[in-house]
Scaffold this active site. Structure first.
Site, mmCIF file in Angstrom:
data_model
loop_
_atom_site.group_PDB
_atom_site.id
_atom_site.type_symbol
_atom_site.label_atom_id
_atom_site.label_comp_id
_atom_site.label_asym_id
_atom_site.label_seq_id
_atom_site.Cartn_x
_atom_site.Cartn_y
_atom_site.Cartn_z
ATOM 1 N N HIS A 1 38.662 92.033 -2.698
ATOM 2 C CA HIS A 1 39.790 92.902 -3.042
ATOM 3 C C HIS A 1 39.444 94.378 -2.891
ATOM 4 O O HIS A 1 40.165 95.239 -3.391
ATOM 5 C CB HIS A 1 40.265 92.617 -4.471
ATOM 6 N N GLU B 1 32.288 90.087 -8.531
ATOM 7 C CA GLU B 1 33.279 90.711 -7.662
ATOM 8 C C GLU B 1 33.089 92.220 -7.807
ATOM 9 O O GLU B 1 32.540 92.684 -8.810
ATOM 10 C CB GLU B 1 34.705 90.343 -8.106
#
Ligand code: PMP
Length: 400
Positions: A213, A181
């Protein structure tokens, strides 16, 4: 009902791990109603504050009518994209994504979950190796499990361990892919992208970055951390979702033409599912265009996050990371559940995050700030949290 099911549910309940659905209503920007109470929503991924923006929705609906889009495309795609569910709207969004990212192609998936379970099994086989950060999202873990390649997980952001895996194993495999991520959603910290890029180059590996995100929040055009750090051209697969900052549903991956074509041919979560409704794709395109000019919202949110971290630290509360997601580690599951209830009584919508979503013993609050909040919404939180936590602990002690 089977006694077996009942026992499993009872066990979860006793451990403070029973998951439940919780219907919300009365949404107004960052405020929402839960069980009849008006609360500040600190658990949403609506990072740019767009999902509850009624003026924006109104503007979009007017555009739909003016363009006659519903009459032309209907509401449901009614078929997989590989059959009759494809539309020029999907292609035009993909073209805009590819152009914005400066990459050859983009491909839509129905959600980030679909993307992450569908990409690795399509690209890699039994002679390949996947190296994945241990704290990567569950959807990436599920993708690993569906894939025939060998996989190893390196400790969170431990690039020395990653390099030692690469040094000792690279030569045994045909393809190696590093998966991370960019912003870790449970910890609010970030991957070291220049380091990942240099390792992938040194060891001739591919780099797959999940920016779920980070899109909407980082970079001049809100394209994510890779844009902000100027490494986009070196990320072989950059995945972003529409379901969080972009207030829609769906996901995309930007990549080379070859990878795109492999995914279209082998990615089961793309091939064997109904395509997103065209109107949703159009909404995603609308937001994707708009958000590129939302530097002001990004700056406001970054400032708010810094201010809340500082205020929490002043109360002696440890925070981590530097994103708009602020983790507050509570520890025991039951304590986190009780404390979340107390915070709701004080006007803050917080649900605890418990294992297996996070490692054992690290049940936490994941305070998620959104750009439509003001400091006045948050100012009282650090003190209330500090007080409630102290009361919760002594209460728990007395009760045992
Ligand atoms: N990747 C990460 C890092 C996530 O946090 C999530 C969702 N929480 C997903 C992928 C899945 O995305 P979606 O919600 O679009 O399915």
């Amino acid at each position: 009902m089977s006694g077996e099911f009942q026992q499993r549910l009872q066990l979860l309940h006793d451990q403070g791990r029973l998951r439940q659905l919780r219907p919300l209503s009365g949404r107004r920007g960052c405020r929402v109603q839960y069980q009849g109470q008006d609360l500040l929503n600190l658990t949403s991924n609506d990072y740019l504050g767009l999902a509850g923006d009624m003026a924006l929705a109104e503007h979009f609906y007017q555009g739909l009518e003016a363009g006659n889009l519903l009459a032309e495309y209907g509401l449901g795609a009614a078929s997989s994209r590989l059959l009759a569910g494809d539309s020029d709207l999907a292609h035009s969004l993909e073209d805009e994504l590819a152009t914005a990212y400066g990459r050859p192609t983009a491909l839509l998936f129905n959600s980030g979950y679909h993307a992450n379970i569908g990409i690795l099994p399509a690209l890699l086989g039994k002679n390949d190796l996947i190296l994945s950060d241990k704290l990567n999202h569950a959807s990436i873990h599920d993708g690993l499990r569906l894939c025939r390649a060998t996989h190893k997980r390196f400790a969170h952001r431990d690039y020395e361990q990653l390099e030692s895996f690469l040094a000792s194993h690279r030569h045994r495999y045909e393809q190696v892919i590093i998966v991370s991520e960019s912003v870790f959603s449970m910890d609010g910290d970030s991957a070291d992208l220049p380091r990942l890029v240099s390792l992938k180059k040194k060891y001739d590996a591919l780099l797959y970055l999940d920016e779920a995100h980070a899109v909407g929040l980082y970079g001049g055009k809100g394209l994510g951390k890779a844009e902000e750090e100027g490494v986009g051209a070196d990320v072989d697969l950059l995945m972003g979702t529409f379901g969080k900052a972009f207030a829609s549903i769906g996901a995309f991956v930007v990549c080379s033409r070859e990878i795109h074509d492999i995914l279209v041919n082998f990615s089961r979560s793309l091939i064997f599912t109904t395509a997103l409704p065209p109107v949703v794709v159009n909404w995603s395109r609308h937001i994707f265009r708009l958000q590129q000019g939302m530097g002001e919202q990004r700056r406001h949110l970054a400032g708010l996050s810094r201010q809340l971290r500082l205020a929490l630290e002043k109360q002696g509360l440890a925070t981590a990371g530097d994103a708009n997601i602020i983790p507050l580690i509570i520890g025991a599951d039951q304590e986190a559940v009780r404390l979340a209830e107390r915070m709701r009584e004080q006007g803050f919508l917080i649900f605890p995050v418990r294992p297996p979503a996070v490692p054992e013993g690290t049940a936490r609050f994941r305070l998620s700030l959104t750009a439509d909040m003001q400091w006045s919404d948050l100012a009282a939180l650090p003190e209330i949290f500090g007080r409630e936590r102290a009361a919760n602990r002594s209460g728990a002690g007395a009760g045992v």
